[in-house]
Design a protein around this motif. Sequence first.
Motif, PDB file in Angstrom:
ATOM      1  N   ALA A 205      -0.504  -9.174  -7.448  1.00  0.00           N
ATOM      2  CA  ALA A 205      -1.022 -10.114  -6.455  1.00  0.00           C
ATOM      3  C   ALA A 205      -2.404  -9.683  -5.976  1.00  0.00           C
ATOM      4  O   ALA A 205      -3.290 -10.512  -5.750  1.00  0.00           O
ATOM      5  N   VAL A 206      -2.596  -8.370  -5.834  1.00  0.00           N
ATOM      6  CA  VAL A 206      -3.920  -7.857  -5.431  1.00  0.00           C
ATOM      7  C   VAL A 206      -4.951  -8.174  -6.509  1.00  0.00           C
ATOM      8  O   VAL A 206      -6.084  -8.580  -6.218  1.00  0.00           O
ATOM      9  N   LEU A 207      -4.556  -8.031  -7.776  1.00  0.00           N
ATOM     10  CA  LEU A 207      -5.462  -8.309  -8.898  1.00  0.00           C
ATOM     11  C   LEU A 207      -5.912  -9.778  -8.894  1.00  0.00           C
ATOM     12  O   LEU A 207      -7.079 -10.089  -9.152  1.00  0.00           O
ATOM     13  N   ILE A 208      -4.979 -10.679  -8.590  1.00  0.00           N
ATOM     14  CA  ILE A 208      -5.300 -12.111  -8.618  1.00  0.00           C
ATOM     15  C   ILE A 208      -6.004 -12.553  -7.332  1.00  0.00           C
ATOM     16  O   ILE A 208      -7.033 -13.220  -7.353  1.00  0.00           O
TER      17      ILE A 208
ATOM     18  N   ALA B 123      -0.067 -15.184  -1.269  1.00  0.00           N
ATOM     19  CA  ALA B 123      -1.397 -15.691  -1.626  1.00  0.00           C
ATOM     20  C   ALA B 123      -1.720 -15.446  -3.104  1.00  0.00           C
ATOM     21  O   ALA B 123      -2.373 -16.260  -3.747  1.00  0.00           O
ATOM     22  N   GLY B 124      -1.270 -14.306  -3.650  1.00  0.00           N
ATOM     23  CA  GLY B 124      -1.643 -13.952  -5.018  1.00  0.00           C
ATOM     24  C   GLY B 124      -0.752 -14.568  -6.070  1.00  0.00           C
ATOM     25  O   GLY B 124      -1.227 -14.997  -7.128  1.00  0.00           O
TER      26      GLY B 124
ATOM     27  N   SER C 140      -9.768  -4.817  -1.780  1.00  0.00           N
ATOM     28  CA  SER C 140      -8.561  -4.007  -2.003  1.00  0.00           C
ATOM     29  C   SER C 140      -8.349  -3.701  -3.483  1.00  0.00           C
ATOM     30  O   SER C 140      -7.693  -2.716  -3.828  1.00  0.00           O
ATOM     31  N   LEU C 141      -8.899  -4.539  -4.368  1.00  0.00           N
ATOM     32  CA  LEU C 141      -8.745  -4.273  -5.801  1.00  0.00           C
ATOM     33  C   LEU C 141      -9.407  -2.954  -6.186  1.00  0.00           C
ATOM     34  O   LEU C 141      -8.891  -2.220  -7.044  1.00  0.00           O
ATOM     35  N   ILE C 142     -10.538  -2.651  -5.559  1.00  0.00           N
ATOM     36  CA  ILE C 142     -11.208  -1.368  -5.845  1.00  0.00           C
ATOM     37  C   ILE C 142     -10.318  -0.204  -5.427  1.00  0.00           C
ATOM     38  O   ILE C 142     -10.167   0.787  -6.150  1.00  0.00           O
ATOM     39  N   LEU C 143      -9.697  -0.336  -4.246  1.00  0.00           N
ATOM     40  CA  LEU C 143      -8.780   0.719  -3.798  1.00  0.00           C
ATOM     41  C   LEU C 143      -7.646   0.907  -4.801  1.00  0.00           C
ATOM     42  O   LEU C 143      -7.269   2.037  -5.141  1.00  0.00           O
ATOM     43  N   ALA C 144      -7.103  -0.209  -5.274  1.00  0.00           N
ATOM     44  CA  ALA C 144      -5.972  -0.121  -6.204  1.00  0.00           C
ATOM     45  C   ALA C 144      -6.388   0.539  -7.514  1.00  0.00           C
ATOM     46  O   ALA C 144      -5.698   1.442  -8.011  1.00  0.00           O
ATOM     47  N   VAL C 145      -7.511   0.121  -8.068  1.00  0.00           N
ATOM     48  CA  VAL C 145      -7.949   0.661  -9.364  1.00  0.00           C
ATOM     49  C   VAL C 145      -8.285   2.151  -9.250  1.00  0.00           C
ATOM     50  O   VAL C 145      -7.844   2.966 -10.077  1.00  0.00           O
ATOM     51  N   VAL C 146      -9.061   2.510  -8.227  1.00  0.00           N
ATOM     52  CA  VAL C 146      -9.454   3.914  -8.060  1.00  0.00           C
ATOM     53  C   VAL C 146      -8.221   4.789  -7.776  1.00  0.00           C
ATOM     54  O   VAL C 146      -8.046   5.858  -8.362  1.00  0.00           O
TER      55      VAL C 146
END
Length: 570
Positions: A265-268, A381-382, A3-9
């Motif tokens: 939280a997604v980043l962590i 979780a994050g 999901s981090l890739i989705l967030a960054v892109v």
Amino acid sequence: MNSLILAVVGVGMMMAGYLLYSRFLARRVYTLDATFRTPSHELEDGVDYVPTNKFILWGHHFTSVAGAAPIVGPAVAVIWGWLPAFLWVTLGTVFFAGMHDLGALWASVRNRGQSIGSLSARYIGARGSRLFLVVIFLLLLMVNAAFAVVIAGLLVSTPTAVIPTWGALVVAVLIGQAIYRFKWNLPLVSAVGVAALYSLILLGDRVPVVLPETVLGLSPEAFWIIVLFVYAAIASVLPVWVLLQPRDYINGLQLFIGLGLLYGAVLIFRPEVVAPSFNTNVPEGTPGIMPLLFVTVACGAVSGFHGIVSSGTSAKQLDKETDARFVGYFGAVGEGLLALGAIIATTAGFRTLADWEEVYSAFNEGGVAAFVTGGGSILNAGLGIPTSLSATILATMAVLFAATTMDTGVRLQRFVVQEIGDVIGVKLGTVIATVIVLVVCLGLTFSAGADGSGGMIIWPLFGTTNQILAGLTLAILAVMLVRKRRPVLPILIPLVFVLFISVYALIIQLGGFLAEGNWLLLVLDVIILIAAVWVIVESAVALNRARTATPEADDEDERDSVVTGGGSQE
């Protein structure tokens, strides 16, 4: 897929859209002028026309257009897989929504703050404008009634959100007084307001408010619905600076904090997306992705409701024309970020594919509940935020956004009722028009029983009605630009796409309503379909007329408005 890739892109695409594409639109297409005298100065009345700091106005505009729809739409649309929803939200925000919202502000400001209904008569043709008043009225009716049901449901299902929801009103009134009456420093006011709001969230999490089975003979849902409409009616007649502006501003800040927590939280945590990219195993009864994806995700990609807000309230408060880029385009980016957060929460917030499929066991089974559940899981979780508090934060965010759209929606619907009154020769005052709005909304909401579930009766037509109105706004922009001989392709291509998709979806839905024997939705679908065809024909005629006419000066619109009186002035 992580999901981090989705967030960054996704975030990268939308920020690039604001920094690059919106600059092109502001300079080359709309040619925004900082010296232009906006309606907020020309018609300043301290009630609706109020010159406003662009950061405060951004908060008001953004939270008014966002509501619950950029959460609900993507949270439902991921049933077809995360990739189609992701592409439509990101590309739609950059090339459709930002351009549309910025353009709607510009068009209204150049015409003394007139509404989309009035602008359609001016640029597309008087023949169809009256029909569009009816369509706009229907759209606002859907929004107000449905959002009341959604908010009431959240207040009942998440009682920890009750105290922060209503406490935020007190905070907003105090912020308005601090800014406008006592001239406090804006960053200081913002910090105090956010601290107060999150204190209320902590208090609410500790002290949930659970209503008894009946309140004054009503179910808890029905009680909250009536309270919400009474509040919205009062808020809609107050000067905008007293409640709506500060409330929306503080909500806008809260959204960015909420999104910051979610993306942090997604980043962590970096949860894996458990939902498929393309879902080939959709539940029975799920409609085809084409064209329903593009009307299911309306807010968060492109939305005609934004044009109503832009021309109904935001244009009347714009201090400088150049502020339209930040307020309009960046407002769309904020909504896109919310929609992207909803996609991540509802596809990566579950432990396994089986858990996800259990929630998405039928079409329309996702929505706000899936966002709160999945997003709360990621926050827990994050960042280690307790599950209950995570759910309270996200539920409060969803409720406050839906409520800000609802109170602005009641205000806009009152404007439309007054415009319809003008058309039939009846002068309606503010109070009478507001009462009419309340009676109609409550009538629909309780038409299916005392539980208020009737508010969702005509909701299935929201997406298509919304996109038809987006097409109308884009048609107005195209005509204005052709008359001035400016670049029109950035508007023309989305216009053709939106109208094609809307008509396609209306025809698909028409068959479904006919098969179900749902005569109310069938009749409304036919009315909206006629309006859509009307837009296409009238737009083509208006564009051809503008193309062959003598090019007009840049200030032709406002000079004509002054000469003709500019139509209806709310």
